[in-house]
Design a protein around this motif. Structure first.
Motif, PDB file in Angstrom:
ATOM      1  N   GLU A  51     -29.596 -20.129  15.877  1.00 35.87           N
ATOM      2  CA  GLU A  51     -30.751 -20.478  16.706  1.00 35.87           C
ATOM      3  C   GLU A  51     -31.040 -21.967  16.737  1.00 35.87           C
ATOM      4  O   GLU A  51     -32.145 -22.412  16.476  1.00 35.87           O
ATOM      5  CB  GLU A  51     -31.985 -19.677  16.264  1.00 35.87           C
ATOM      6  N   LYS A  52     -30.004 -22.729  17.061  1.00 37.51           N
ATOM      7  CA  LYS A  52     -30.178 -24.161  17.273  1.00 37.51           C
ATOM      8  C   LYS A  52     -29.651 -24.504  18.656  1.00 37.51           C
ATOM      9  O   LYS A  52     -28.923 -23.721  19.263  1.00 37.51           O
ATOM     10  CB  LYS A  52     -29.392 -24.952  16.236  1.00 37.51           C
ATOM     11  N   SER A  53     -30.004 -25.699  19.127  1.00 40.51           N
ATOM     12  CA  SER A  53     -29.423 -26.145  20.388  1.00 40.51           C
ATOM     13  C   SER A  53     -29.144 -27.640  20.314  1.00 40.51           C
ATOM     14  O   SER A  53     -29.608 -28.330  19.414  1.00 40.51           O
ATOM     15  CB  SER A  53     -30.366 -25.846  21.545  1.00 40.51           C
ATOM     16  N   MET A  54     -28.381 -28.100  21.270  1.00 39.59           N
ATOM     17  CA  MET A  54     -27.971 -29.494  21.303  1.00 39.59           C
ATOM     18  C   MET A  54     -28.992 -30.312  22.071  1.00 39.59           C
ATOM     19  O   MET A  54     -29.481 -29.860  23.093  1.00 39.59           O
ATOM     20  CB  MET A  54     -26.662 -29.518  22.080  1.00 39.59           C
ATOM     21  N   ASP A  55     -29.308 -31.518  21.587  1.00 34.62           N
ATOM     22  CA  ASP A  55     -30.191 -32.381  22.371  1.00 34.62           C
ATOM     23  C   ASP A  55     -29.402 -33.337  23.255  1.00 34.62           C
ATOM     24  O   ASP A  55     -29.681 -33.450  24.435  1.00 34.62           O
ATOM     25  CB  ASP A  55     -31.119 -33.163  21.437  1.00 34.62           C
ATOM     26  N   LYS A  78     -22.808 -29.493  31.480  1.00 38.29           N
ATOM     27  CA  LYS A  78     -23.972 -28.893  30.839  1.00 38.29           C
ATOM     28  C   LYS A  78     -25.168 -29.836  30.846  1.00 38.29           C
ATOM     29  O   LYS A  78     -26.189 -29.548  30.205  1.00 38.29           O
ATOM     30  CB  LYS A  78     -23.627 -28.517  29.389  1.00 38.29           C
ATOM     31  N   LEU A 134     -25.591 -32.591  29.314  1.00 38.68           N
ATOM     32  CA  LEU A 134     -25.931 -33.097  27.987  1.00 38.68           C
ATOM     33  C   LEU A 134     -25.335 -34.476  27.722  1.00 38.68           C
ATOM     34  O   LEU A 134     -25.671 -35.135  26.751  1.00 38.68           O
ATOM     35  CB  LEU A 134     -25.400 -32.131  26.920  1.00 38.68           C
ATOM     36  N   ASN A 171     -30.674 -32.762  17.278  1.00 33.49           N
ATOM     37  CA  ASN A 171     -29.277 -32.383  17.056  1.00 33.49           C
ATOM     38  C   ASN A 171     -28.378 -33.157  18.015  1.00 33.49           C
ATOM     39  O   ASN A 171     -28.489 -33.005  19.220  1.00 33.49           O
ATOM     40  CB  ASN A 171     -29.092 -30.880  17.271  1.00 33.49           C
ATOM     41  N   GLN A 199     -20.843 -23.696  20.334  1.00 30.92           N
ATOM     42  CA  GLN A 199     -21.888 -23.050  21.114  1.00 30.92           C
ATOM     43  C   GLN A 199     -22.243 -21.683  20.508  1.00 30.92           C
ATOM     44  O   GLN A 199     -23.415 -21.325  20.412  1.00 30.92           O
ATOM     45  CB  GLN A 199     -21.383 -22.863  22.538  1.00 30.92           C
ATOM     46  N   TYR A 226     -19.284 -31.499  28.778  1.00 30.37           N
ATOM     47  CA  TYR A 226     -20.699 -31.709  28.467  1.00 30.37           C
ATOM     48  C   TYR A 226     -21.476 -32.284  29.655  1.00 30.37           C
ATOM     49  O   TYR A 226     -22.680 -32.113  29.744  1.00 30.37           O
ATOM     50  CB  TYR A 226     -20.847 -32.578  27.216  1.00 30.37           C
ATOM     51  N   PHE A 274     -24.197 -22.212  17.256  1.00 28.17           N
ATOM     52  CA  PHE A 274     -25.581 -22.566  17.576  1.00 28.17           C
ATOM     53  C   PHE A 274     -26.388 -21.343  17.971  1.00 28.17           C
ATOM     54  O   PHE A 274     -27.536 -21.172  17.551  1.00 28.17           O
ATOM     55  CB  PHE A 274     -25.623 -23.592  18.724  1.00 28.17           C
ATOM     56  N   ALA A 275     -25.818 -20.495  18.776  1.00 29.01           N
ATOM     57  CA  ALA A 275     -26.527 -19.288  19.205  1.00 29.01           C
ATOM     58  C   ALA A 275     -26.869 -18.441  17.979  1.00 29.01           C
ATOM     59  O   ALA A 275     -27.983 -17.934  17.845  1.00 29.01           O
ATOM     60  CB  ALA A 275     -25.682 -18.506  20.187  1.00 29.01           C
TER      61      ALA A 275
END
Ligand code: ADP
Ligand code: ZN
Length: 217
Positions: free
Chosen positions: A104-108, A189, A191, A2, A97, A186, A100-101
């Motif tokens: 149930e996904k997250s950022m790569d 975070k 990222l 992602n 954010q 970011y 995504f929560a």
């Protein structure tokens, strides 16, 4: 995988997103493309968005957040996606954010394409897009074989309404005010992956591959 592509208008997000899509087989999700399609179809969303887009201003957060919320739930996003042109404001990043929560996904990675402002204007004024397949060209840097005609499908090449010089200036100001703060957001975070977006498109893509593949291994 992602991914988010961050960067000012003209940094090459769309071009790089297409190259990532071809290599990693994940969909490109461009809020700009979705909005332009809605404008073309004349839907109520399109009518709402058009006045902002023509002036080079951002479309209201609620509108684009709703679009992305819906789009990310589609099954073609299961193996990953590239967000191109979203988020563009801090409220959008915070909404993302929360989305995504929920799913149930997250950022790569958040890949930031870093390009000098003077270069951006030159790039945007020469940009041409295929009416039919969305293929992208540039009258100086990536001209089509035949002027005004798409190499890929033979469709007509057009200049985007908002790629006129006055509108470009507004878009760059909007970027500085609303979107540039996301770089720090970011970074905090952990990222952010910044890439110099000044070279040729293949050179930039090489650097993106390095960032992405490191994660895969
Ligand atoms: P660029 O990055 O070159 O400005 P885009 O195609 O991403 O081009 O966006 C074109 C226009 O669509 C923007 O100027 C804005 O009006 C609207 N838009 C696209 N994405 C967003 C977003 N995330 N939030 C608000 N407006 C957006
Ligand atoms: Zn085409």
């Amino acid at each position: 995988m992602n991914l988010i592509l961050l960067g000012p208008p003209g940094a090459g997000k769309g071009t790089q997103a297409q190259m990532i899509m071809d290599r990693y087989h994940i969909p490109q999700i461009s809020t700009g493309d979705i909005l332009r399609a809605a404008v073309k179809e004349g839907t109520s969303l399109g009518k709402q968005a058009k006045t902002f887009m023509d002036r080079g201003q951002l479309v209201p957060d609620e509108v684009v957040i709703g679009l992305i919320d819906e789009r990310l739930r589609a099954s073609d996003c299961n193996a990953g996606f590239i967000l191109d042109g979203f988020p563009r404001t801090t409220p959008q990043a915070e909404a993302l954010q929360a989305i995504f929560a929920n799913i149930e996904k997250s950022m790569d990675h958040v890949i930031n394409l870093d390009v000098d402002p003077e270069e951006l204007v030159r790039r945007l004024t020469g940009r041409r897009t295929c009416n039919n397949c969305g293929g992208m060209f540039h009258i100086l840097f990536h001209p089509p074989q035949k002027e005004g005609v798409c190499d890929r499908c033979g469709g007509a090449l057009c200049q985007r309404e908002d790629d006129r010089e006055e509108t470009i200036r507004t878009r760059l100001k909007e970027y500085e005010k609303q979107t540039a703060p996301l770089i720090q957001y970011y970074q905090n975070k952990n990222l952010l992956r910044s890439i110099r977006g000044g070279g040729g498109q293949n050179q930039i893509f090489e650097q993106i591959i390095r960032v992405v593949d490191e994660k895969v291994v």
